[in-house]
Write a protein that holds these residues in place. Structure first.
Motif, PDB file in Angstrom:
ATOM      1  N   HIS A   1      -3.658   0.717  -3.320  1.00 53.84           N
ATOM      2  CA  HIS A   1      -3.136  -0.641  -3.133  1.00 53.84           C
ATOM      3  C   HIS A   1      -2.649  -1.181  -4.465  1.00 53.84           C
ATOM      4  O   HIS A   1      -3.289  -0.976  -5.490  1.00 53.84           O
ATOM      5  CB  HIS A   1      -4.240  -1.537  -2.557  1.00 53.84           C
ATOM      6  N   LEU A   2      -1.535  -1.869  -4.440  1.00 58.49           N
ATOM      7  CA  LEU A   2      -0.933  -2.412  -5.659  1.00 58.49           C
ATOM      8  C   LEU A   2      -1.746  -3.593  -6.158  1.00 58.49           C
ATOM      9  O   LEU A   2      -2.009  -4.542  -5.417  1.00 58.49           O
ATOM     10  CB  LEU A   2       0.515  -2.839  -5.404  1.00 58.49           C
TER      11      LEU A   2
ATOM     12  N   SER B   1       8.342  -0.789  11.339  1.00 60.03           N
ATOM     13  CA  SER B   1       8.590  -1.510  10.086  1.00 60.03           C
ATOM     14  C   SER B   1       8.022  -0.777   8.873  1.00 60.03           C
ATOM     15  O   SER B   1       8.332  -1.120   7.729  1.00 60.03           O
ATOM     16  CB  SER B   1       7.988  -2.917  10.159  1.00 60.03           C
ATOM     17  N   ASP B   2       7.147   0.218   9.100  1.00 59.11           N
ATOM     18  CA  ASP B   2       6.558   0.969   7.984  1.00 59.11           C
ATOM     19  C   ASP B   2       7.560   1.972   7.450  1.00 59.11           C
ATOM     20  O   ASP B   2       8.298   2.615   8.215  1.00 59.11           O
ATOM     21  CB  ASP B   2       5.293   1.693   8.447  1.00 59.11           C
ATOM     22  N   MET B   3       7.572   2.103   6.143  1.00 58.92           N
ATOM     23  CA  MET B   3       8.506   3.024   5.504  1.00 58.92           C
ATOM     24  C   MET B   3       7.886   4.417   5.470  1.00 58.92           C
ATOM     25  O   MET B   3       6.779   4.606   4.950  1.00 58.92           O
ATOM     26  CB  MET B   3       8.809   2.548   4.078  1.00 58.92           C
ATOM     27  N   ILE B   4       8.600   5.409   6.030  1.00 57.92           N
ATOM     28  CA  ILE B   4       8.154   6.808   6.038  1.00 57.92           C
ATOM     29  C   ILE B   4       9.227   7.635   5.350  1.00 57.92           C
ATOM     30  O   ILE B   4      10.411   7.510   5.662  1.00 57.92           O
ATOM     31  CB  ILE B   4       7.966   7.343   7.471  1.00 57.92           C
ATOM     32  N   ALA B   5       8.838   8.502   4.429  1.00 59.11           N
ATOM     33  CA  ALA B   5       9.812   9.322   3.718  1.00 59.11           C
ATOM     34  C   ALA B   5       9.238  10.706   3.445  1.00 59.11           C
ATOM     35  O   ALA B   5       8.013  10.887   3.350  1.00 59.11           O
ATOM     36  CB  ALA B   5      10.221   8.652   2.415  1.00 59.11           C
TER      37      ALA B   5
ATOM     38  N   THR C   1       0.841  -1.200   0.000  1.00 61.16           N
ATOM     39  CA  THR C   1       0.000   0.000   0.000  1.00 61.16           C
ATOM     40  C   THR C   1       0.869   1.240   0.000  1.00 61.16           C
ATOM     41  O   THR C   1       1.795   1.355   0.815  1.00 61.16           O
ATOM     42  CB  THR C   1      -0.910   0.035   1.239  1.00 61.16           C
ATOM     43  N   LEU C   2       0.566   2.168  -0.876  1.00 61.39           N
ATOM     44  CA  LEU C   2       1.282   3.438  -0.957  1.00 61.39           C
ATOM     45  C   LEU C   2       0.357   4.535  -0.453  1.00 61.39           C
ATOM     46  O   LEU C   2      -0.816   4.614  -0.855  1.00 61.39           O
ATOM     47  CB  LEU C   2       1.695   3.718  -2.402  1.00 61.39           C
TER      48      LEU C   2
ATOM     49  N   VAL D   1      -0.541  -4.961   4.864  1.00 58.81           N
ATOM     50  CA  VAL D   1      -1.572  -4.282   5.652  1.00 58.81           C
ATOM     51  C   VAL D   1      -2.831  -4.250   4.778  1.00 58.81           C
ATOM     52  O   VAL D   1      -2.768  -3.851   3.604  1.00 58.81           O
ATOM     53  CB  VAL D   1      -1.126  -2.851   6.038  1.00 58.81           C
ATOM     54  N   SER D   2      -3.942  -4.664   5.337  1.00 58.31           N
ATOM     55  CA  SER D   2      -5.177  -4.746   4.547  1.00 58.31           C
ATOM     56  C   SER D   2      -5.617  -3.362   4.084  1.00 58.31           C
ATOM     57  O   SER D   2      -5.273  -2.356   4.708  1.00 58.31           O
ATOM     58  CB  SER D   2      -6.295  -5.388   5.385  1.00 58.31           C
TER      59      SER D   2
END
Length: 477
Positions: A445-446, A389-393, A350-351, A407-408
């Motif tokens: 969501h991909l 663990s979540d990517m934050i940028a 998920t983006l 993540v749903s």
């Protein structure tokens, strides 16, 4: 090979090469200078010192023997019939004690009596092989001789006898007197030269026989039979030069010779270059070891420094300097890695794109410093609301990007709405800006057939829709 490894190897190689080359050049120079000094200065001076010591230790007994042979008392005592034996015993004892000599003696040519500090101890005769020295010496024209012999009357010890003829007033031989020096004392003296000067010192007679030497000397017999020495024997006895060099299987030697007329012996003082240069080799190996150690330490320091700078560069290249979050480059690398794992262990990706509403007004109204503080505070809120663990940028100026793995869709939207609420209700931001700060969020969501760029495009459109719909809300792509 990585660039860092290449740099370290090159620098270490250069340092090692310079160190080894320097050590070798220094060693070769020291060897050359030492050999030159040894040949031109040290060896000649040492020969003089050794000769002086030999004079004190060996020529003194010769002078004592000469003194005895010319002593009027001794002459008159022989010529008067050898009547007072106690008198000659006292004389020989006093000479022995005064000059600290091992033994003194007197042989009468008339009676063949052998006198010693212990008294009359023998009568010599031609039939006794032990007495052959007397009759041989008597027939020689020389006034004195140096003779090495075992004496049965003196504990069968190997002794150097210095025999001197006693002449009457008509210059006729009436006896032989002299002194005996224990060879053990001479050996100690020769050994002391080895310890003191590192030189082998020995004596060679006119026939080339090595007559006096220390037990440590590895040469025996006649020098005509010794490799190296036999080729220079003739030159030695000609006396035209006193310094020589020769080789044999034991090594290379420097040799200085000196003829001692009073002893009728050639003094040989030599040194094995290999043995003499042993200390230089030890120093060379020590310097080499130090060079290797220094090179190792410098290499470790270089590696440590490069690692520090590399970490700093990696950090600078992957981290946003203001917020401490990952930058867009790092986010894309992370995104690409998980994109490749999609359907191969990762079930959903998920983006989330976040844009601060009306941020230009914040900068225009309060200045960029306050705007930066607002960005930092938003980054802190994101860290609190999300998992480690979540990517934050930081995606761009006032934009942030999140990447959720497994993540749903429902949970992703819930998290996005909590973020939206947390930022809006944050007291620090409200105090800083004197009003609430809001954000617009796009979530996507991909899908199985979607590319990375496709997902980004889709979520970016959702973010645009959130802005268009009035801001401060979450739109799912």
């Amino acid at each position: 090979m990585r660039l860092k490894t290449k740099v370290v190897v090159i620098i270490a190689g250069l340092l090692l090469g310079v160190s080894i080359t320097g050590s070798v050049i220094n060693y070769m120079k020291n060897v050359h200078d030492t050999q030159e000094q040894l040949q031109n200065t040290s060896l000649p001076l040492s020969v003089d010192n050794i000769y002086t010591e030999i004079q004190q230790r060996m020529i003194e007994p010769l002078l004592v023997s000469s003194l005895m042979s010319h002593d009027t008392f001794l002459r008159d005592w022989l010529m008067s019939g050898e009547k007072d034996i106690d008198g000659i015993v006292r004389y020989l004892t006093e000479i022995q004690q005064k000059y600290d000599i091992f033994t003194t003696f007197l042989v009468s040519d008339k009676t063949k009596n052998y006198y010693h500090p212990r008294g009359l101890i023998d009568v010599i005769n031609k039939d006794n092989s032990a007495d052959a020295w007397y009759f041989r010496f008597k027939d020689q024209p020389e006034p004195y001789e140096i003779n090495l012999d075992h004496n049965a009357n003196l504990s069968d010890t190997l002794i150097m006898f210095i025999n001197y003829k006693v002449m009457n007033y008509k210059n006729e031989m009436i006896g032989v007197t002299g002194v005996g020096v224990r060879l053990l004392n001479i050996e100690k003296m020769l050994n002391s030269f080895k310890t003191k000067y590192k030189y082998d010192v020995y004596f060679v007679d006119q026939k080339g026989e090595i007559t006096l030497f220390s037990q440590a000397l590895n040469k025996r017999g006649n020098i005509a039979n010794i490799d190296g020495l036999k080729s220079i024997k003739e030159a030695i006895y000609k006396g035209e030069q006193t310094q020589f060099e020769y080789k044999n299987k034991e090594g290379e030697y420097l040799l200085n010779t000196k003829y001692i007329g009073k002893l009728k012996l050639q003094l040989f003082v030599e040194i094995n270059k290999k043995e003499y240069l042993k200390e230089l080799k030890k120093t060379f190996y020590a310097n080499l070891a130090i060079s290797l150690l220094v090179t190792l330490l410098v290499t470790l320091i270089i590696i440590y420094t490069i690692n520090i700078y590399q970490k700093q560069l990696v950090k600078m290249a992957s981290e946003d300097s203001l917020t401490g979050l990952a930058n867009r480059r790092k986010f894309n690398e992370h995104f690409e890695k998980f994109y490749k794992l999609y359907k191969k262990g990762i079930n959903s990706l998920t983006l989330v794109l976040i844009d601060i509403d009306n941020f230009k007004e914040v900068n225009d109204s309060f200045g960029h410093l306050v705007g930066d503080e607002a960005l930092v505070r938003v980054a802190e809120i994101l860290r609190v609301e999300l998992r480690s663990s979540d990517m934050i940028a930081r995606w761009g100026g006032e934009e942030f990007a999140l990447l959720f793995v497994d993540v749903s869709p429902e949970k992703s939207v819930e998290i996005a709405q909590k973020i939206c609420q947390a930022i809006r209700e944050d007291k620090a931001l409200s105090s800083l800006l004197q009003r609430p700060l809001t954000v617009s969020i796009g979530v996507g969501h991909l899908s199985s057939l979607e590319s990375q760029d496709g997902l980004v495009y889709k979520v970016d459109n959702a973010l645009y829709e959130a802005k268009k719909a009035g801001k401060d809300q979450v739109i799912v792509a």
